[in-house]
Design a protein around this motif. Sequence first.
Motif, mmCIF file in Angstrom:
data_model
loop_
_atom_site.group_PDB
_atom_site.id
_atom_site.type_symbol
_atom_site.label_atom_id
_atom_site.label_comp_id
_atom_site.label_asym_id
_atom_site.label_seq_id
_atom_site.Cartn_x
_atom_site.Cartn_y
_atom_site.Cartn_z
ATOM 1 N N ASP A 27 -2.907 7.838 -9.835
ATOM 2 C CA ASP A 27 -3.657 6.666 -10.250
ATOM 3 C C ASP A 27 -3.222 5.541 -9.322
ATOM 4 O OD1 ASP A 27 -4.602 4.332 -11.446
ATOM 5 O OD2 ASP A 27 -4.354 5.111 -13.467
ATOM 6 N N ASN A 28 -4.037 5.261 -8.323
ATOM 7 C CA ASN A 28 -3.657 4.279 -7.315
ATOM 8 C C ASN A 28 -3.487 2.880 -7.908
ATOM 9 O OD1 ASN A 28 -3.645 6.153 -5.199
ATOM 10 N ND2 ASN A 28 -5.841 5.881 -4.852
ATOM 11 N N ALA A 29 -4.287 2.562 -8.900
ATOM 12 C CA ALA A 29 -4.197 1.233 -9.514
ATOM 13 C C ALA A 29 -2.850 1.024 -10.203
ATOM 14 C CB ALA A 29 -5.330 1.039 -10.507
ATOM 15 N N ASN B 284 8.310 11.296 -4.155
ATOM 16 C CA ASN B 284 8.427 10.705 -2.827
ATOM 17 C C ASN B 284 7.168 9.908 -2.520
ATOM 18 O OD1 ASN B 284 7.475 11.403 0.265
ATOM 19 N ND2 ASN B 284 9.608 10.788 0.148
ATOM 20 N N ALA B 285 7.342 8.762 -1.876
ATOM 21 C CA ALA B 285 6.184 7.941 -1.535
ATOM 22 C C ALA B 285 6.380 7.265 -0.192
ATOM 23 C CB ALA B 285 5.942 6.893 -2.619
ATOM 24 N N GLY B 286 5.295 7.168 0.548
ATOM 25 C CA GLY B 286 5.278 6.397 1.784
ATOM 26 C C GLY B 286 4.699 5.023 1.472
ATOM 27 N N VAL B 287 5.511 3.983 1.601
ATOM 28 C CA VAL B 287 5.150 2.653 1.126
ATOM 29 C C VAL B 287 5.091 1.650 2.278
ATOM 30 C CG1 VAL B 287 5.790 0.738 -0.386
ATOM 31 C CG2 VAL B 287 6.197 3.101 -1.118
ATOM 32 N N ARG B 288 3.994 0.928 2.313
ATOM 33 C CA ARG B 288 3.876 -0.228 3.219
ATOM 34 C C ARG B 288 4.156 -1.458 2.363
ATOM 35 N NH1 ARG B 288 -1.727 -1.923 6.384
ATOM 36 N NH2 ARG B 288 -1.007 -3.945 7.168
ATOM 37 N N ARG C 262 0.850 -1.188 0.000
ATOM 38 C CA ARG C 262 0.000 0.000 0.000
ATOM 39 C C ARG C 262 0.885 1.237 0.000
ATOM 40 N NH1 ARG C 262 -4.504 -0.898 4.026
ATOM 41 N NH2 ARG C 262 -5.087 -2.294 2.329
ATOM 42 N N ILE C 263 0.407 2.286 -0.645
ATOM 43 C CA ILE C 263 1.075 3.581 -0.622
ATOM 44 C C ILE C 263 0.128 4.588 -0.002
ATOM 45 C CG2 ILE C 263 2.172 5.408 -1.968
ATOM 46 C CD1 ILE C 263 2.760 3.358 -4.144
ATOM 47 N N ASN C 264 0.582 5.338 0.988
ATOM 48 C CA ASN C 264 -0.307 6.369 1.524
ATOM 49 C C ASN C 264 -0.039 7.687 0.817
ATOM 50 O OD1 ASN C 264 2.130 6.844 2.843
ATOM 51 N ND2 ASN C 264 1.295 6.673 4.906
ATOM 52 N N ALA D 28 1.477 17.327 -2.511
ATOM 53 C CA ALA D 28 1.344 15.995 -1.935
ATOM 54 C C ALA D 28 -0.093 15.527 -2.095
ATOM 55 C CB ALA D 28 1.738 15.996 -0.463
ATOM 56 N N SER D 29 -0.244 14.200 -2.155
ATOM 57 C CA SER D 29 -1.574 13.621 -2.326
ATOM 58 C C SER D 29 -1.691 12.363 -1.474
ATOM 59 C CB SER D 29 -1.809 13.267 -3.801
ATOM 60 O OG SER D 29 -3.030 12.557 -3.951
ATOM 61 N N THR D 30 -2.820 12.255 -0.752
ATOM 62 C CA THR D 30 -3.090 11.028 -0.021
ATOM 63 C C THR D 30 -3.740 10.012 -0.956
ATOM 64 O OG1 THR D 30 -5.284 11.745 0.657
ATOM 65 C CG2 THR D 30 -3.449 12.355 2.091
ATOM 66 N N SER D 31 -3.842 8.794 -0.475
ATOM 67 C CA SER D 31 -4.401 7.734 -1.313
ATOM 68 C C SER D 31 -5.881 7.944 -1.612
ATOM 69 C CB SER D 31 -4.201 6.377 -0.652
ATOM 70 O OG SER D 31 -4.803 6.357 0.636
ATOM 71 N N ASP D 32 -6.573 8.713 -0.774
ATOM 72 C CA ASP D 32 -8.000 8.961 -1.041
ATOM 73 C C ASP D 32 -8.226 10.278 -1.764
ATOM 74 O OD1 ASP D 32 -8.888 9.912 2.406
ATOM 75 O OD2 ASP D 32 -7.364 10.629 1.006
ATOM 76 N N GLY D 33 -7.147 10.888 -2.270
ATOM 77 C CA GLY D 33 -7.301 12.022 -3.161
ATOM 78 C C GLY D 33 -7.166 13.392 -2.536
ATOM 79 N N ASN D 34 -6.957 13.443 -1.235
ATOM 80 C CA ASN D 34 -6.724 14.761 -0.633
ATOM 81 C C ASN D 34 -5.365 15.284 -1.062
ATOM 82 O OD1 ASN D 34 -9.143 14.972 0.916
ATOM 83 N ND2 ASN D 34 -8.302 13.480 2.345
#
Length: 122
Positions: A72-74, A96-100, A30-32, A50-56
């Motif tokens: 594009d999260n997909a 830059n990305a925050g990755v789980r 997952r990427i936040n 910056a962008s969150t995974s839900d589009g904020n």
Amino acid sequence: QVQLVESGGGLVQAGGSLRLSCVASGSIFRINIMAWYRQAPGEQRELVAASTSDGNTNYPDSMKGRFTISRDNAKNTVYLQMNSLKPEDTAVYYCNAGVRKSWLSAEFSDYWGQGTQVTVSS
């Protein structure tokens, strides 16, 4: 491992537009947050958007109006549309990305791309 690869940089005249892309690949569960930063010669790296995974989305006041982040999260991809570019926008732009990496761990780790050069001529 996780890799971020930016593309879309180049040389453009003042007033022009560019669209940057960044694709994340590798061990991704997952990427936040996905974000764009830039660094001009002799300057500190600064946040562009910056962008969150839900589009904020979040833009520093100095970046509002001419830059638009989308993702594009997909496809694990983030974009930066840059309009009305100015010579002072010349910089290396970094993704830059925050990755789980796994469902086994709730930890998110920070990853950076190698950067793409944007040069705006006057």
